[in-house]
Design a protein around this motif. Structure first.
Motif, PDB file in Angstrom:
ATOM      1  N   ILE A  21     -55.178  23.898 -10.727  1.00 40.33           N
ATOM      2  CA  ILE A  21     -55.093  25.142  -9.843  1.00 40.33           C
ATOM      3  C   ILE A  21     -54.163  25.786  -9.381  1.00 40.33           C
ATOM      4  CG2 ILE A  21     -55.671  25.698  -7.745  1.00 40.33           C
ATOM      5  CD1 ILE A  21     -58.207  23.578  -7.686  1.00 40.33           C
ATOM      6  N   TYR A  22     -52.716  24.565  -9.169  1.00 37.79           N
ATOM      7  CA  TYR A  22     -51.744  25.302  -8.767  1.00 37.79           C
ATOM      8  C   TYR A  22     -51.039  26.037  -9.785  1.00 37.79           C
ATOM      9  CZ  TYR A  22     -46.781  25.482  -7.109  1.00 37.79           C
ATOM     10  OH  TYR A  22     -45.463  25.917  -6.811  1.00 37.79           O
ATOM     11  N   LEU A  23     -50.997  25.594 -11.102  1.00 38.81           N
ATOM     12  CA  LEU A  23     -50.520  26.533 -12.077  1.00 38.81           C
ATOM     13  C   LEU A  23     -51.393  27.563 -12.351  1.00 38.81           C
ATOM     14  CD1 LEU A  23     -49.475  23.500 -14.870  1.00 38.81           C
ATOM     15  CD2 LEU A  23     -48.078  25.018 -13.161  1.00 38.81           C
ATOM     16  N   LEU A  24     -52.713  27.408 -12.354  1.00 33.38           N
ATOM     17  CA  LEU A  24     -53.326  28.669 -12.508  1.00 33.38           C
ATOM     18  C   LEU A  24     -53.001  29.937 -11.534  1.00 33.38           C
ATOM     19  CD1 LEU A  24     -56.096  29.327 -14.083  1.00 33.38           C
ATOM     20  CD2 LEU A  24     -57.465  28.903 -12.189  1.00 33.38           C
ATOM     21  N   LEU A  25     -52.438  29.655 -10.374  1.00 37.02           N
ATOM     22  CA  LEU A  25     -52.216  30.357  -9.431  1.00 37.02           C
ATOM     23  C   LEU A  25     -50.783  31.097  -9.529  1.00 37.02           C
ATOM     24  CD1 LEU A  25     -53.664  28.802  -6.312  1.00 37.02           C
ATOM     25  CD2 LEU A  25     -54.661  30.729  -7.716  1.00 37.02           C
ATOM     26  N   ARG A  26     -49.963  30.827 -10.702  1.00 44.88           N
ATOM     27  CA  ARG A  26     -48.731  31.250 -10.901  1.00 44.88           C
ATOM     28  C   ARG A  26     -48.866  32.560 -11.411  1.00 44.88           C
ATOM     29  NH1 ARG A  26     -46.395  29.575  -7.656  1.00 44.88           N
ATOM     30  NH2 ARG A  26     -48.415  28.902  -7.041  1.00 44.88           N
ATOM     31  N   LEU A  27     -47.583  33.259 -11.501  1.00 42.04           N
ATOM     32  CA  LEU A  27     -47.750  34.639 -11.817  1.00 42.04           C
ATOM     33  C   LEU A  27     -47.422  35.108 -13.342  1.00 42.04           C
ATOM     34  CD1 LEU A  27     -45.823  35.703  -8.644  1.00 42.04           C
ATOM     35  CD2 LEU A  27     -48.246  35.843  -9.340  1.00 42.04           C
ATOM     36  N   PRO A  31     -47.670  29.509 -17.675  1.00 36.20           N
ATOM     37  CA  PRO A  31     -48.156  28.533 -16.849  1.00 36.20           C
ATOM     38  C   PRO A  31     -49.573  28.586 -16.355  1.00 36.20           C
ATOM     39  CG  PRO A  31     -46.296  29.973 -15.718  1.00 36.20           C
ATOM     40  CD  PRO A  31     -46.640  30.280 -17.085  1.00 36.20           C
ATOM     41  N   VAL A  32     -50.164  29.786 -16.268  1.00 33.56           N
ATOM     42  CA  VAL A  32     -51.693  29.886 -16.264  1.00 33.56           C
ATOM     43  C   VAL A  32     -52.245  29.225 -17.471  1.00 33.56           C
ATOM     44  CG1 VAL A  32     -53.359  31.586 -16.315  1.00 33.56           C
ATOM     45  CG2 VAL A  32     -51.534  31.979 -14.877  1.00 33.56           C
TER      46      VAL A  32
ATOM     47  N   PHE B 565     -55.031  38.936 -11.168  1.00 33.56           N
ATOM     48  CA  PHE B 565     -55.733  37.855 -11.648  1.00 33.56           C
ATOM     49  C   PHE B 565     -55.584  36.846 -10.663  1.00 33.56           C
ATOM     50  CE2 PHE B 565     -55.313  33.849 -13.889  1.00 33.56           C
ATOM     51  CZ  PHE B 565     -56.560  33.598 -14.291  1.00 33.56           C
ATOM     52  N   SER B 566     -54.187  36.734 -10.298  1.00 30.89           N
ATOM     53  CA  SER B 566     -54.113  35.562  -9.185  1.00 30.89           C
ATOM     54  C   SER B 566     -55.076  35.239  -8.311  1.00 30.89           C
ATOM     55  CB  SER B 566     -52.693  35.371  -8.801  1.00 30.89           C
ATOM     56  OG  SER B 566     -51.562  35.537  -9.840  1.00 30.89           O
ATOM     57  N   ALA B 569     -58.739  34.133  -9.162  1.00 28.58           N
ATOM     58  CA  ALA B 569     -58.476  32.711  -9.216  1.00 28.58           C
ATOM     59  C   ALA B 569     -58.445  32.137  -7.963  1.00 28.58           C
ATOM     60  CB  ALA B 569     -57.204  32.376 -10.003  1.00 28.58           C
ATOM     61  N   HIS B 621     -42.549  23.391 -14.833  1.00 30.13           N
ATOM     62  CA  HIS B 621     -43.345  24.225 -15.637  1.00 30.13           C
ATOM     63  C   HIS B 621     -42.372  25.414 -15.858  1.00 30.13           C
ATOM     64  CE1 HIS B 621     -44.381  26.326 -11.857  1.00 30.13           C
ATOM     65  NE2 HIS B 621     -44.441  27.187 -12.637  1.00 30.13           N
ATOM     66  N   SER B 676     -39.863  30.512 -17.031  1.00 30.03           N
ATOM     67  CA  SER B 676     -40.495  31.484 -16.086  1.00 30.03           C
ATOM     68  C   SER B 676     -39.538  31.637 -14.846  1.00 30.03           C
ATOM     69  CB  SER B 676     -41.895  30.550 -15.495  1.00 30.03           C
ATOM     70  OG  SER B 676     -42.754  30.367 -16.842  1.00 30.03           O
ATOM     71  N   GLU B 679     -40.563  33.698  -8.670  1.00 29.24           N
ATOM     72  CA  GLU B 679     -40.897  35.026  -8.255  1.00 29.24           C
ATOM     73  C   GLU B 679     -41.587  34.747  -6.944  1.00 29.24           C
ATOM     74  OE1 GLU B 679     -41.901  37.883 -11.872  1.00 29.24           O
ATOM     75  OE2 GLU B 679     -43.006  35.983 -11.781  1.00 29.24           O
ATOM     76  N   ASP B 688     -50.295  28.005  -2.377  1.00 28.09           N
ATOM     77  CA  ASP B 688     -51.109  27.523  -3.635  1.00 28.09           C
ATOM     78  C   ASP B 688     -51.091  26.066  -3.790  1.00 28.09           C
ATOM     79  OD1 ASP B 688     -51.060  30.182  -4.153  1.00 28.09           O
ATOM     80  OD2 ASP B 688     -49.434  30.368  -5.476  1.00 28.09           O
ATOM     81  N   ALA B 689     -50.062  25.358  -3.126  1.00 27.14           N
ATOM     82  CA  ALA B 689     -50.173  24.035  -3.136  1.00 27.14           C
ATOM     83  C   ALA B 689     -51.395  23.462  -2.373  1.00 27.14           C
ATOM     84  CB  ALA B 689     -48.813  23.423  -2.729  1.00 27.14           C
ATOM     85  N   ALA B 692     -54.459  23.821  -4.105  1.00 27.05           N
ATOM     86  CA  ALA B 692     -54.740  22.971  -5.321  1.00 27.05           C
ATOM     87  C   ALA B 692     -54.876  21.584  -4.780  1.00 27.05           C
ATOM     88  CB  ALA B 692     -53.374  23.104  -5.924  1.00 27.05           C
TER      89      ALA B 692
END
Lengths: 135, 952
Positions: A21-27, A31-32, B565-566, B569, B621, B676, B679, B688-689, B692
């Protein structure tokens, strides 16, 4: 609380889900994609474990064995793994196409474009592409 | 010929024009003609039984539980319409061959035309009303394709959309009506429904059903207030207008009203709705037609008017009305199709359809002038032509029809419509063919070849023949009418006559023709008044309605769907977590029923590695290559976990998929930035954490909860374990489930996989043919490349290892039924064997040795699996029933042969094809980027001469 196999598997599912979920919320797209892959692992293990955990008893029929692992979730997860490869490949391709086409790998549209239709009368909606001359 | 074949022929034949497209225009139209002709002859073979008053039926069950069966019936009415559809279809095909220009894609045109023809024949021959609805929707779709055939014309596209919106909406309403009807009667078979008139008309749902069905019929047949789409559909090529919008499709609504006549007609609701709509349409269409300048517009509104006439006749609910309606359907089809084809000829030869730019053509195009004049006079209702006969019958019927207690209302409106009808018909003749010859035609007009004027001439011969000798068709029309009525008892004894004596209808007819002449003489004055009168424009209203719907939809959707998209999600994650939490606190948790199993140090070590890699992936990441390595470790540990928990098949699958996925992501990473950037703000990341961790905790809680409890209901797995060997002949239960118990699922899944691969291929093609191509070619790698791209050691190693890997794949495949393995895993292993060659020696070298394209491999796999399934039909077993036997070939042990193995081979091929097509697509991008792709297997090759070597 005893450190049981069940707790290990459940916590592994939880940690994979959280990371996903955390990586899914990256921009950025990469990472998504990683996040989606982590979620795929989590979901597959979750589905697999719905057959409950069995150690040392594979579902291969054998005259001496009396206990078998549940074969049904295994069959379902097997195809799920292959299909998720296909789906991952599709989103990777889309991410790549988007990056190569727009020179950016941001996942969010920069601004919302309300007037993408060029005509008030909807009779023309969809006729955006000029296509003169017969094929 | 079987009715099945008559309906199926156009659909099957629709495959041919596309194939024959390259063979020339004659071949393409010829094959279409032959298909229609075969269906036509097949229909005629059923003529004797129809003439004898029999109803031919055939049927097979399709979905009997839903009441949807493939049942067809052929009675007089069905035969009549099928005869019109196929007969006029033949003329249209011949005409279209000469009408379409060389720039038009003829194969596409005839494919659509045959699809349409099949759908129409399906409608008129359906016995099951649900089946009828399927064909009904198919006509809407195929007519959409035909109207919009000239894709470069905006009017064509808009007209096609409008027609689809209106007729599609009507079709939806009709589905509702038909379902109600089926519910009332308890059957969806027309032959049953038509026997229950009293039951249906007494039901409280009769009126809703009637309204919904009429909505379908009125939209299709362009009845007021849905008449506006038909003139806009005239943007279609003229053969389409002549076929769909005069002779066939717009008659589908009429057909339906005639078909349902025995059970729906005769009530006051039916009379007011149908006769009322018919009368309004008839007058309105005729009046507007007089003031249109486009030849096809005139004909379109006149068609609207004539459809109104037929509707009005059906609405009266009398046997004579039905009789006149059937006769007019026949007459209208003949003269109107001829008129459309003639209008097409004029357009073709003079390059204009504007009646104001024409005139004097009788000297230049004498043949066309004769054809069109006769057809138009028939439309006007001039004696000795067939239009006169049915118009007289209509006027006679109108004098018998009393609406709203006013005896003169219907006759007066009917006469008025007839008067305007005569007016526009005379204007059509006078302003096109008479008057002085002009010198400003856009093109030099002359008569076309026989190919264009032959078909309308044939129809005009019919117009005159029926007009002079109506007794020739009288018996046939009576048979058709009898099947509309559902009985022969009420059939009118009156016969079709040219001279009825001095009856009111004759005076009305005389008034109409006389008034029509006056209208033409006064036309220029009337036109000025008409142009000065403000009128509502149907298209503007339609567009405004649609755009208000669109803006409503926008205002609802855009705030939610703004491209971020974020955000989606995050919303989805929070919603799911919230819903789960709600379920948890409101539900009741039972006590644990399973004892936890103690964790061994080995399990703990595996867990620790998995968790460490996951954390590593999340925290590192931004370095994408490192992230990829971490993900590889996670995947590997998941595979190890599968081994530990008794799932060897899963472990092998996960392991091989992991390898392929990493290769794929490496290929993608080749083009994308390696890092990456940072940002989001710290606050964002904390938020987000938090989401998650909440999600992870929820997933963990749920998993832990049920891992300690037994299933609420008994799992069906016991059945699979018990029957795997007995029924499926295999001891590896997982594989038997895949290829046998749940074979249909697997079949669907390999198709999905194949589609995914084809999608990737298509995306690659799009990229490579677009602006991205230039960018790829000009791209400079952001990091130095390795000196030797194809090192000798790797080349030699992969070559040596390839047969070994293939052997492993073969072994895994063969033992799959009884030991861990099977098609999926073997497919992945074979793919890896091939991928290694690509990696070692490059794309060019490997793909030049490729003998079968991967698309074909996917297709072969799916086909093989499908054929295995179909094979069981031949022994009267359901799809994908498997069988197995044991054989012994002397030197070997006894071994098993199962049809499931053939299915599994299909799975293997599909997997190999899909994986390879995916990777190949990715590497095609790479090949475009690095043009220095060598045709040699390796960079340094001692056997090659030093002069050709490239420095490493």
């Amino acid at each position: 609380m005893m450190l049981s196999l069940e707790l290990l598997v459940a916590s592994a599912i939880g940690i994979l889900t959280a990371g996903g979920i955390y990586l899914l919320l990256r921009l950025r797209t990469f990472p998504v994609i990683m996040g989606v892959s982590l979620l795929t692992y989590a979901v597959n293990i979750f589905l697999f474990s719905s057959g409950r955990l069995t150690v040392g008893a594979p579902p291969i029929l054998n005259d001496s064995a009396t206990l078998y692992a549940d074969p049904l979730p295994q069959a379902l997860v097997l195809t799920a793994i292959v299909i998720s490869f296909g789906m991952t490949a599709v989103i990777v391709m889309m991410a790549l196409g988007s990056y190569l086409g727009n020179n950016t790998d941001l996942v969010n549209d920069p601004l919302v474009d309300d007037d993408d239709d060029d005509d008030a009368s909807v009779g023309n909606a969809g006729d955006v592409t000029p296509q003169e001359g017969r094929p | 010929m079987s009715l099945f074949l008559i309906v199926a022929l156009p659909f099957l034949g629709a495959l041919l024009p596309g194939l024959m497209n390259q063979a020339g225009r004659d071949a393409c139209s010829g094959v279409t003609f032959m298909v229609s002709l075969a269906a036509f002859i097949g229909l005629l073979t059923n003529l004797p039984s129809v003439l004898a008053g029999e109803v031919v039926t055939v049927g097979i069950d399709w979905m009997p539980l839903l009441g949807l069966n493939f049942t067809l019936m052929l009675d007089g009415l069905g035969f009549f319409f099928a005869f019109l559809i196929l007969g006029i279809g033949l003329l249209i095909i011949a005409y279209a061959r000469h009408y379409l220009s060389r720039d038009d894609n003829m194969g596409e045109f005839f494919t659509y035309l045959l699809l349409f023809q099949g759908a129409m024949v399906g409608i008129v021959l359906s016995d099951n009303i649900l089946l009828l609805l399927v064909f009904w929707e198919l006509t809407s779709l195929s007519s959409f394709l035909l109207i919009g055939y000239w894709k470069h014309l905006p009017e064509g596209r808009q007209g096609a959309r409008m027609a689809l919106a209106v007729t599609g909406m009507g079709g939806l309403a009709m589905i509702g009506g038909m379902l109600i009807l089926g519910q009332i009667v308890g059957s969806y078979e027309l032959s049953v429904i038509l026997q229950h008139r009293d039951l249906i008309q007494a039901d409280p749902l009769y009126v809703p059903a009637l309204l919904l069905i009429l909505l379908g019929a009125f939209t299709k047949s362009a009845q007021f207030p849905f008449h506006f789409w038909l003139p806009h559909a005239m943007a279609a090529p003229t053969p389409v207008s002549a076929y769909l919008h005069s002779a066939t499709m717009v008659k589908a609504g009429i057909f339906l009203m005639a078909r349902m006549w025995p059970v729906l007609s005769g009530t006051p609701e039916w009379f007011v709705l149908v006769t009322g709509a018919g009368l309004i349409t008839m007058v309105l269409g005729a009046v507007i037609a007089l003031f249109k300048h486009d030849l096809k517009s005139v004909l379109a509104f006149s068609t609207v008017s004539h459809l109104g006439l037929i509707t009005m006749l059906l609405g009266t609910g009398t046997a004579f009305g039905a009789f006149a309606a059937v006769f007019h359907i026949l007459n209208h089809a003949t003269f109107k199709a001829a008129l459309f084809m003639s209008a097409g000829i004029i357009d073709h030869e003079t390059h204009t359809r504007d009646i104001r730019r024409l005139g004097g053509l009788r000297h230049l195009m004498p043949i066309t002038a004769v054809i069109m004049t006769i057809a138009a006079l028939s439309m006007a209702g001039v004696p000795l032509l067939n239009g006169f006969l049915s118009k007289e019958m209509m006027l006679e019927e109108s004098t018998q029809t009393v609406m709203f207690n006013t005896w003169w209302l219907v006759p007066a409106l009917a006469t008025l419509a007839a008067l305007f009808s005569a007016g526009y018909s005379f204007r059509l003749i006078a302003h096109t063919f008479f008057g002085p010859k002009r010198d400003d035609y856009p093109a030099a007009p002359h008569d076309p070849g026989f190919g264009l004027w032959g078909p309308p001439a044939f129809l005009v011969v019919l117009v005159v023949t029926i007009g002079v000798a109506p007794f020739l068709v009288e018996d046939f029309v009576k048979i058709v009418t009898a099947s509309v009525l559902g009985t022969t008892a009420e059939l009118p004894h009156a016969y079709i006559k040219i001279w009825h004596g001095l009856v009111p209808a004759l005076y009305m007819s005389l008034a109409a023709v006389g008034g029509g002449v006056i209208l033409v003489i006064m036309h220029s004055v009337l036109q000025k008044i008409w142009d000065a009168t403000p009128r509502p424009e149907a298209k503007v209203i339609f567009d405004a309605t649609i755009s208000s719907f669109v803006s409503l939809a926008r205002s609802l959707i855009l705030p939610l769907h703004n491209g971020a998209f974020s955000r989606y999600a995050a919303i989805a994650a929070v919603t799911i977590i919230g819903a789960g939490y709600f379920a948890w606190i409101t539900g009741v948790q039972g006590a644990a029923t399973r004892a936890p199993q103690a964790a061994t140090p080995v399990a703990l070590a595996g867990w620790a590695m998995l968790v460490a890699a996951t954390f590593g992936l999340v925290f590192l990441h931004r370095n994408r290559l490192l992230a990829l390595i971490m993900m590889g470790i996670v995947g590997l540990m998941v595979s190890v976990g599968f081994v530990y928990f008794s799932a060897p098949d899963l472990a092998m699958t996960q392991f091989t998929v992991e390898a392929v996925t990493i290769i794929l992501l490496l290929l993608a990473l080749n083009f994308m930035p390696n890092r990456s950037p940072v940002e989001s703000t710290v606050l964002h990341r904390v938020r987000d954490a938090f989401v998650a961790v909440a999600g992870g905790f929820g997933a963990m809680a749920m998993a832990w909860h049920y891992l300690l409890r037994d299933a609420v209901a008994t799992p069906i797995s016991e059945f699979h374990l018990a029957n795997s060997y007995k029924g499926g002949g295999g001891t590896n239960v997982v594989n038997v489930i895949l290829v046998d118990f749940r074979g249909f699922d697997t079949y669907g899944e390999i198709i999905v996989l194949g589609i995914a691969a084809l999608l990737i291929y298509a995306l690659t093609e799009t990229l490579l043919n677009g602006p991205v191509r230039a960018r790829l070619l000009n791209r400079v790698p952001d990091q130095p490349r390795a000196g030797g791209m194809h090192p000798m050691m790797m080349v030699v190693l992969t070559r040596v290892i390839m047969p070994v890997v293939l052997m492993v794949g073969f072994y895994i495949f063969m033992r799959g039924h009884n030991e861990p393995g099977g098609g999926f895993i073997a497919g992945l292993i074979v793919s890896i064997a091939v991928v290694m060659q690509y990696m070692a020696s490059g794309f060019s070298w490997a793909s030049s040795r490729l003998r079968y394209p991967y698309h074909g491999v996917i297709g072969a796999g799916v086909l093989l699996a499908g054929l295995t399934g179909i094979g069981s039909w031949f022994v009267n077993k359901p799809f994908l029933t498997t069988d197995f036997t044991y054989v012994r070939i002397p030197p070997f042990e006894k071994f098993e042969l199962a049809t499931a193995a053939i299915f599994d081979l299909g799975v293997l091929l599909a997997v190999v094809g899909a994986v390879m097509l995916t990777l190949e697509s990715f590497s095609r991008l790479a090949r475009t980027a690095h043009t220095k792709d060598s045709v040699h297997p390796m960079d340094i090759d001692p056997s090659r001469q030093a002069s050709t070597e490239e420095g490493a």
